[in-house]
Write a protein that holds these residues in place. Structure first.
Motif, PDB file in Angstrom:
ATOM      1  N   SER A 129       0.881  -1.302  -0.121  1.00  0.00           N
ATOM      2  CA  SER A 129      -0.143  -0.012   0.091  1.00  0.00           C
ATOM      3  C   SER A 129       0.800   1.172  -0.024  1.00  0.00           C
ATOM      4  CB  SER A 129      -0.827   0.195   1.262  1.00  0.00           C
ATOM      5  OG  SER A 129      -0.186   0.004   2.550  1.00  0.00           O
ATOM      6  N   LYS A 130       2.027   1.189   0.432  1.00  0.00           N
ATOM      7  CA  LYS A 130       2.903   2.443   0.697  1.00  0.00           C
ATOM      8  C   LYS A 130       3.671   2.632  -0.541  1.00  0.00           C
ATOM      9  CE  LYS A 130       7.104   4.235   2.844  1.00  0.00           C
ATOM     10  NZ  LYS A 130       8.183   4.094   3.885  1.00  0.00           N
ATOM     11  N   TYR A 131       4.115   1.389  -1.211  1.00  0.00           N
ATOM     12  CA  TYR A 131       4.985   1.360  -2.523  1.00  0.00           C
ATOM     13  C   TYR A 131       4.153   1.119  -3.773  1.00  0.00           C
ATOM     14  CZ  TYR A 131       8.696   1.576   1.172  1.00  0.00           C
ATOM     15  OH  TYR A 131       9.349   1.791   2.034  1.00  0.00           O
ATOM     16  N   ASN A 132       2.844   1.223  -3.543  1.00  0.00           N
ATOM     17  CA  ASN A 132       2.138   1.140  -5.097  1.00  0.00           C
ATOM     18  C   ASN A 132       2.143   2.425  -5.928  1.00  0.00           C
ATOM     19  OD1 ASN A 132       0.516   2.888  -3.760  1.00  0.00           O
ATOM     20  ND2 ASN A 132      -1.325   1.593  -3.493  1.00  0.00           N
ATOM     21  N   THR A 133       3.096   3.568  -5.519  1.00  0.00           N
ATOM     22  CA  THR A 133       3.301   4.444  -6.322  1.00  0.00           C
ATOM     23  C   THR A 133       4.738   5.004  -6.062  1.00  0.00           C
ATOM     24  OG1 THR A 133       2.816   6.546  -5.084  1.00  0.00           O
ATOM     25  CG2 THR A 133       0.995   5.544  -6.365  1.00  0.00           C
ATOM     26  N   LEU A 134       5.494   5.733  -7.015  1.00  0.00           N
ATOM     27  CA  LEU A 134       6.653   6.324  -6.516  1.00  0.00           C
ATOM     28  C   LEU A 134       6.921   7.107  -5.271  1.00  0.00           C
ATOM     29  CD1 LEU A 134       8.586   6.995  -9.835  1.00  0.00           C
ATOM     30  CD2 LEU A 134       8.566   4.967  -8.542  1.00  0.00           C
ATOM     31  N   HIS A 135       5.745   7.582  -4.730  1.00  0.00           N
ATOM     32  CA  HIS A 135       5.768   8.490  -3.650  1.00  0.00           C
ATOM     33  C   HIS A 135       6.221   7.780  -2.303  1.00  0.00           C
ATOM     34  CE1 HIS A 135       4.178  12.065  -5.929  1.00  0.00           C
ATOM     35  NE2 HIS A 135       3.330  11.067  -6.554  1.00  0.00           N
ATOM     36  N   GLY A 136       5.937   6.612  -2.305  1.00  0.00           N
ATOM     37  CA  GLY A 136       6.440   5.733  -0.784  1.00  0.00           C
ATOM     38  C   GLY A 136       7.955   5.766  -1.206  1.00  0.00           C
ATOM     39  N   TYR A 137       8.497   5.552  -2.377  1.00  0.00           N
ATOM     40  CA  TYR A 137       9.987   5.661  -2.437  1.00  0.00           C
ATOM     41  C   TYR A 137      10.692   7.096  -2.012  1.00  0.00           C
ATOM     42  CZ  TYR A 137       9.225   0.928  -4.283  1.00  0.00           C
ATOM     43  OH  TYR A 137       8.918  -0.426  -4.404  1.00  0.00           O
ATOM     44  N   VAL A 138       9.740   8.231  -2.504  1.00  0.00           N
ATOM     45  CA  VAL A 138      10.233   9.439  -2.318  1.00  0.00           C
ATOM     46  C   VAL A 138      10.274   9.671  -0.771  1.00  0.00           C
ATOM     47  CG1 VAL A 138       9.339  11.715  -2.576  1.00  0.00           C
ATOM     48  CG2 VAL A 138       9.405  10.301  -4.574  1.00  0.00           C
ATOM     49  N   LYS A 139       9.220   9.355  -0.389  1.00  0.00           N
ATOM     50  CA  LYS A 139       9.244   9.481   1.424  1.00  0.00           C
ATOM     51  C   LYS A 139      10.560   8.954   2.004  1.00  0.00           C
ATOM     52  CE  LYS A 139       6.456   9.059   5.464  1.00  0.00           C
ATOM     53  NZ  LYS A 139       7.526   8.817   6.134  1.00  0.00           N
ATOM     54  N   ASP A 140      10.701   7.513   1.613  1.00  0.00           N
ATOM     55  CA  ASP A 140      12.092   7.182   2.132  1.00  0.00           C
ATOM     56  C   ASP A 140      13.101   7.788   1.900  1.00  0.00           C
ATOM     57  OD1 ASP A 140      10.391   5.114   2.633  1.00  0.00           O
ATOM     58  OD2 ASP A 140      11.404   3.426   1.815  1.00  0.00           O
ATOM     59  N   VAL A 141      13.471   8.390   0.737  1.00  0.00           N
ATOM     60  CA  VAL A 141      14.628   9.453   0.449  1.00  0.00           C
ATOM     61  C   VAL A 141      14.603  10.391   1.205  1.00  0.00           C
ATOM     62  CG1 VAL A 141      15.498  11.020  -1.323  1.00  0.00           C
ATOM     63  CG2 VAL A 141      15.053   8.448  -2.073  1.00  0.00           C
ATOM     64  N   LEU A 142      13.315  11.078   1.692  1.00  0.00           N
ATOM     65  CA  LEU A 142      13.198  12.201   2.382  1.00  0.00           C
ATOM     66  C   LEU A 142      13.527  11.835   3.648  1.00  0.00           C
ATOM     67  CD1 LEU A 142      10.096  14.218   0.732  1.00  0.00           C
ATOM     68  CD2 LEU A 142      12.633  14.487   0.280  1.00  0.00           C
ATOM     69  N   ASP A 143      13.125  10.479   4.283  1.00  0.00           N
ATOM     70  CA  ASP A 143      13.484  10.210   5.498  1.00  0.00           C
ATOM     71  C   ASP A 143      15.068   9.989   5.643  1.00  0.00           C
ATOM     72  OD1 ASP A 143      10.663  10.193   6.286  1.00  0.00           O
ATOM     73  OD2 ASP A 143      10.778   7.731   5.961  1.00  0.00           O
ATOM     74  N   ILE A 144      15.704   9.526   4.918  1.00  0.00           N
ATOM     75  CA  ILE A 144      17.078   9.466   4.899  1.00  0.00           C
ATOM     76  C   ILE A 144      17.662  10.816   5.050  1.00  0.00           C
ATOM     77  CG2 ILE A 144      19.238   8.907   3.606  1.00  0.00           C
ATOM     78  CD1 ILE A 144      17.384   6.741   2.395  1.00  0.00           C
ATOM     79  N   ILE A 145      17.250  11.787   4.473  1.00  0.00           N
ATOM     80  CA  ILE A 145      17.734  13.256   4.267  1.00  0.00           C
ATOM     81  C   ILE A 145      17.560  13.801   5.615  1.00  0.00           C
ATOM     82  CG2 ILE A 145      17.250  15.359   3.345  1.00  0.00           C
ATOM     83  CD1 ILE A 145      16.769  14.238   0.873  1.00  0.00           C
ATOM     84  N   ASP A 146      16.355  13.605   6.311  1.00  0.00           N
ATOM     85  CA  ASP A 146      16.055  14.005   7.555  1.00  0.00           C
ATOM     86  C   ASP A 146      16.825  13.546   8.703  1.00  0.00           C
ATOM     87  OD1 ASP A 146      13.986  15.709   6.498  1.00  0.00           O
ATOM     88  OD2 ASP A 146      12.416  14.360   6.965  1.00  0.00           O
ATOM     89  N   GLU A 147      16.998  12.158   8.551  1.00  0.00           N
ATOM     90  CA  GLU A 147      17.692  11.489   9.624  1.00  0.00           C
ATOM     91  C   GLU A 147      19.248  11.812   9.702  1.00  0.00           C
ATOM     92  OE1 GLU A 147      18.438   7.005  11.179  1.00  0.00           O
ATOM     93  OE2 GLU A 147      16.292   7.801  11.043  1.00  0.00           O
ATOM     94  N   LEU A 148      19.631  11.914   8.337  1.00  0.00           N
ATOM     95  CA  LEU A 148      21.187  12.415   8.281  1.00  0.00           C
ATOM     96  C   LEU A 148      21.507  14.158   8.285  1.00  0.00           C
ATOM     97  CD1 LEU A 148      22.501   9.814   5.597  1.00  0.00           C
ATOM     98  CD2 LEU A 148      22.511   9.660   8.115  1.00  0.00           C
ATOM     99  N   GLN A 149      20.276  14.766   8.351  1.00  0.00           N
ATOM    100  CA  GLN A 149      20.212  16.046   8.223  1.00  0.00           C
ATOM    101  C   GLN A 149      21.108  16.681   7.105  1.00  0.00           C
ATOM    102  OE1 GLN A 149      21.804  16.905  12.458  1.00  0.00           O
ATOM    103  NE2 GLN A 149      19.877  17.211  13.260  1.00  0.00           N
TER     104      GLN A 149
END
Length: 269
Positions: A65-85
Motif C-alpha cells: 500500500s505504501k509502495y504502489n506509487t513512486l511517492h512511497g520511495y520518495v518518502k524514504d529518500v526524504l526520511d534518509i535526508i532528515d535522519e542524516l540532516q
C-alpha cells in the motif's frame, strides 16, 4: 520501528564537504555504484542506500500500500535526508530513481542543489498524443507475466538486453544475479509501478539544475524520451554518451564519472 538508516541499509563514505546521494535503479542495490564510488569519494561525501526490498534493506518494512506509487520511495529518500540532516544535496539517480529524485526535489526544493539523471524516463509507455516512451502496454504486460511465471527466466532474459551483454558478459551475469536476488513479488510490484507511471505532469514543477545522461543505444529508454525530459525540464542539460546499454555507471564508469564531474564543476552555486 527500525531506524531509517537500518531500514534502507544506509552507508556513508567519502570526505568532501558536499553530499551526493546515489540512488540505484530497479532490480539493483547500492552495490551497483561500486565503480563510481572511487571516482567521487575524494571530493564528495557519498550516501548510498537500498530501497526497501532490495539489497540488505529491511524487507519486513515493505508494504504494498505504501509502495504502489513512486511517492512511497520518495518518502524514504526524504526520511534518509532528515535522519542524516542533509542539505544542498546532489542527487544522482539511475533509471526510475531519476524520477524519484525529481519528485523529492519538488517536495523539498530547498534540500536539493542539483540532480543527475542516468537513463531517465518520465513515461515508459508510448502515448496516443505522439509521445514515444519505447514500450506498448502489451509489452509491459508480457514482461510482468514472465516475471510472475518464471522469475529466474525473466532475469536471465532481461540482463543481456539492458546491459548490452555482447560486450559485457561478466557484468551481464552480475546484473542477472542482482535481478534474481530480489524478492519476486516485490520486484514485480516495483516493475508495475515503474513501467505504468507517468510523471510528465510533474516536469513543469521541477526547477533544480539537472543533468540528463542518455546512452546512445538504450533498450529501456529511447533517445526521444531523454530529449522529451530535456525539453520539458527547466534548467536541464542533456548529454548523449557513446556508451550503450542502460547501465553506463557500471559498463563505462570513467566516462560517466567525467560527465558528472564536469557538470558539477560548471554549475556551482
Amino acid at each position: 520501528m527500525r531506524k531509517v538508516t537500518e531500514r534502507n541499509n544506509v552507508t556513508v563514505t567519502g570526505k568532501g564537504e558536499k553530499t551526493i546521494i546515489l540512488a540505484h535503479g530497479f532490480g539493483c542495490d547500492q552495490g551497483m555504484w561500486r565503480y563510481m564510488v572511487p571516482l567521487l569519494k575524494e571530493d564528495y561525501r557519498l550516501v548510498l542506500f537500498d530501497y526497501v526490498g532490495a539489497g540488505k534493506s529491511d524487507i519486513g518494512a515493505y508494504e504494498s500500500s505504501k509502495y504502489n506509487t513512486l511517492h512511497g520511495y520518495v518518502k524514504d529518500v526524504l526520511d534518509i535526508i532528515d535522519e542524516l540532516q542533509l542539505e544542498n544535496i546532489i542527487f544522482i539517480g539511475h533509471s526510475i530513481s531519476a524520477m524519484i529524485g525529481m519528485l523529492a526535489s519538488i517536495k523539498r526544493p530547498g534540500c536539493f542543489e542539483k540532480l543527475v539523471m542516468i537513463g531517465p524516463s518520465a513515461r515508459y509507455l508510448n502515448d496516443s498524443d505522439g509521445y514515444y516512451g519505447g514500450f506498448e502496454q502489451s509489452d509491459i504486460i508480457e514482461l510482468l507475466d514472465m516475471m510472475e511465471m518464471n522469475f529466474a527466466g525473466w532475469a536471465s532474459y532481461m540482463a543481456p538486453i539492458v546491459m548490452d551483454g555482447s560486450q559485457n558478459p561478466s557484468l551481464t551475469k552480475e546484473l542477472e544475479e542482482s535481478f534474481a536476488s530480489t524478492a519476486p513479488w516485490i520486484a514485480r510490484e516495483f516493475a508495475e509501478v515503474t513501467f505504468f507511471s507517468d510523471h510528465r505532469p510533474s516536469l513543469s514543477k521541477a526547477d533544480t539544475p539537472t543533468l540528463i545522461i542518455q546512452c546512445s543505444n538504450d533498450s529501456i529508454v529511447p533517445i526521444e524520451a531523454g530529449e522529451y525530459l530535456h525539453t520539458h525540464l527547466k534548467n536541464s542539460t542533456f548529454y548523449l554518451m557513446e556508451a550503450k546499454g542502460h547501465y553506463p555507471h557500471i559498463s563505462q564508469p570513467e566516462e560517466t564519472g567525467e560527465i558528472i564531474r564536469e557538470f558539477l564543476k560548471h554549475h556551482q552555486r
